[in-house]
Design an enzyme around this catalytic site. Structure first.
Site, PDB file in Angstrom:
ATOM      1  N   ARG A  43      -2.998  66.815  46.711  1.00  0.00           N
ATOM      2  CA  ARG A  43      -3.767  67.704  45.823  1.00  0.00           C
ATOM      3  C   ARG A  43      -5.225  67.796  46.231  1.00  0.00           C
ATOM      4  NH1 ARG A  43      -1.125  67.130  40.067  1.00  0.00           N
ATOM      5  NH2 ARG A  43      -2.623  68.715  39.482  1.00  0.00           N
ATOM      6  N   HIS A 172      12.775  50.353  55.116  1.00  0.00           N
ATOM      7  CA  HIS A 172      12.162  50.029  56.412  1.00  0.00           C
ATOM      8  C   HIS A 172      12.611  48.671  56.951  1.00  0.00           C
ATOM      9  CE1 HIS A 172       9.118  47.811  54.062  1.00  0.00           C
ATOM     10  NE2 HIS A 172       8.813  47.183  55.162  1.00  0.00           N
ATOM     11  N   LYS A 176      13.337  46.989  61.139  1.00  0.00           N
ATOM     12  CA  LYS A 176      12.613  45.848  61.717  1.00  0.00           C
ATOM     13  C   LYS A 176      13.359  45.311  62.943  1.00  0.00           C
ATOM     14  CE  LYS A 176      10.284  44.103  57.595  1.00  0.00           C
ATOM     15  NZ  LYS A 176       8.883  44.010  57.983  1.00  0.00           N
ATOM     16  N   HIS A 234      15.680  46.114  50.031  1.00  0.00           N
ATOM     17  CA  HIS A 234      15.520  45.301  51.247  1.00  0.00           C
ATOM     18  C   HIS A 234      16.455  44.080  51.258  1.00  0.00           C
ATOM     19  CE1 HIS A 234      12.176  47.855  51.853  1.00  0.00           C
ATOM     20  NE2 HIS A 234      11.269  47.160  51.213  1.00  0.00           N
ATOM     21  N   LYS A 334       5.472  38.064  45.288  1.00  0.00           N
ATOM     22  CA  LYS A 334       4.084  38.311  45.717  1.00  0.00           C
ATOM     23  C   LYS A 334       3.288  37.044  45.466  1.00  0.00           C
ATOM     24  CE  LYS A 334       4.313  42.973  46.065  1.00  0.00           C
ATOM     25  NZ  LYS A 334       4.263  43.574  47.397  1.00  0.00           N
TER      26      LYS A 334
END
Ligand code: BG6
Length: 488
Positions: A43, A172, A176, A234, A334
């Site tokens: 935008r 993704h 790898k 994943h 995390k």
């Protein structure tokens, strides 16, 4: 071959952190056709020049070795364009259509790197503007949907617009190099196959630990959580790569058929297993790499009363002949003790002891995904300190390991995950992308966990940033008589 890559979310986090660096690497390696255009869409009110300047500054955050020189950037920048679009406005898609018509590229890739809530609208508008031609491919980022119903809704809309062959659902982790090597280890070598089953394997552990917090993605992450962000996609794709039967060939559907069977065989949850075998956590303030870091609830964009999980540990089982009874432990979070992603395959101990061995010692295969990729095979060998036992009939064995460092062997400049996957999209190779039925099956399996958490007011368990997560994750695995690989 010419291509146009339209990047919806062209000024977003994914574009800066992963896609642009990957596209540049492909460009540097000479694998990205120079006759291509990369059209960032957002935008913002930017000219091509301003977009290029913005991207140039973002490259300052990339690892030095992967940063372009000024000359390299200028050549790469010639591919970059910008189109201002409001993704809800049909007129703007007409402008996109005009831009694409100028070139008539052989392949048009629409990469939807926006908030998942926009996927359906973007696909519908793409079709309404007549952009769903046979040479169009669409790339959808994970998480695709928020639950099974929303995932199905997106898949149905996309399938209405394009055929399955044109839809590239990205995960993704499949790109790898270490995951490629897992396929190579299992299906290019005969050595492990006879051992790769319940008779020889005691348990398998998948750890995807990050030391980073939610960075500047607090608002997105708070709506998502670790289960949707990492486990549904994943981690379960890694389970598939580990547990699938050998495919009959390397074609996309042969591989995906086998992965689907694994997902279908995941043992369904019961209220007891949901209580005992799934642990959720949320980080509080702590110390990571010597620095004091805030707790999750203090992160920008996060609700100060948030009950979103930043850590999940769970015990899964695969109900089939090869794997019945073998626990697959998955753990991700995390702000953990380090950036460390690895798969550990713990083999059963030798069936009859004629040597003295350290307690519980057995063979172990470690597939390292991050920060470096490699393979370690842990064995027991006769070491040098056997003098004191030389008169004893029973010799002692010592753990040793063979270590294969893929960076040392093949160089650290190997093709990264996003680079590989972006080139696969441009070339139309679907092997490393996820089919809709796999995704649905994965959602079907995680959904009871989400429901269980919704009904459980106790919320996630706190853990201090910089640790390995809540103690309950260790207690869960200890109940089976096992331990996480860094603990034993
Ligand atoms: C993404 C998640 O899919 O994977 C992020 O959305 C996570 O939260 C990232 O940080 C991890 O990827 P990698 O390749 O750094 O392990």
């Amino acid at each position: 071959m010419s291509f146009d890559l339209v990047l919806f979310g062209g000024t977003g986090d994914l574009a800066w952190r992963k896609l642009m660096p990957a596209l540049f690497q492909a460009f540097r390696h000479g694998t990205l056709p120079e006759s291509g255009r990369i059209i960032g869409v957002a935008r913002d009110d930017l000219s091509d020049q301003q977009y290029r300047a913005l991207i140039r500054t973002r490259f300052d955050e990339v690892d030095l070795a992967k940063r372009p020189s000024p000359e390299e950037f200028d050549r790469f920048a010639a591919l970059l364009h910008f189109l201002r679009m409001d993704l809800s406005r049909p007129d703007d898609y007409q402008r996109l259509a005009n831009t694409l018509r100028q070139r008539q590229a052989d392949t048009v890739v629409m990469y939807v790197a926006t908030a998942p809530s926009l996927f359906t609208a973007v696909c519908e508008q793409v079709a309404a503007a007549g952009l769903n031609t046979p040479n169009t491919r669409i790339v959808l980022e994970k998480p695709l949907g928020h639950d099974l119903a929303s995932n199905r809704a997106i898949n149905e809309t996309v399938r209405h617009v394009l055929s399955e062959k044109q839809i590239f659902r990205i995960d993704h982790y499949l790109g790898k190099p270490s995951v490629q090597n897992l396929f190579a280890l299992r299906f290019g070598n005969a050595l492990f196959e006879p051992l790769w089953r319940r008779e020889n394997i005691a348990n398998i552990q998948i750890t995807i630990a990050e030391d980073l917090g939610v960075e500047n993605r607090g608002a997105f992450y708070d709506q998502t959580g670790a289960l949707r962000d990492m486990v549904q996609n994943h981690a379960l794709q890694l389970v598939c790569a580990l547990a699938m039967e050998p495919p009959i060939n390397a074609h996309a559907d042969a591989i995906r058929d086998e992965k689907l069977k694994v997902l279908r065989s995941l043992k369904p949850w019961t209220s007891e297993t949901l209580d005992q075998n799934v642990i959720r956590g949320q980080y509080t303030a702590g110390v990571v790499a010597g620095e004091v870091v805030p707790g999750y609830r203090e992160e920008p964009g996060v609700n100060p009363q948030s009950t979103t999980e930043t850590f999940v540990a769970l015990r899964a089982e695969i109900a089939n002949w090869r794997w019945a009874g073998v626990p697959f432990y998955i753990r991700t979070g995390k702000r953990l003790a380090g950036r460390d992603a690895r798969i550990v395959v713990n083999f059963r101990p030798a069936p009859h002891a004629i040597f003295r061995t350290p307690n519980g010692a057995a063979n172990r295969l470690v597939i390292r995904l991050q920060p470096k990729d490699g393979l370690e095979l842990h064995l027991l060998a006769q070491g040098q300190d056997n003098r004191q036992h030389s008169r004893s009939a029973i010799q002692s064995l010592t753990p040793v390991h063979l270590d294969l460092d893929f960076d040392k062997r093949f160089g650290s400049e190997r093709v990264g995950a996003y680079e590989r996957l972006l080139l696969d999209v441009i070339d139309g190779r679907l092997n490393l992308f996820v089919r809709s039925d796999e995704q649905e099956e994965a959602w079907r399996w995680v959904e009871p966990i989400l429901e269980h958490w919704r009904a459980d007011a106790s919320g996630p368990r706190p853990y201090a940033a910089g640790t390995w997560g809540p103690a309950a994750a260790s207690a869960m695995i200890a109940r089976d008589g096992h331990c996480w690989s860094e603990e034993c």
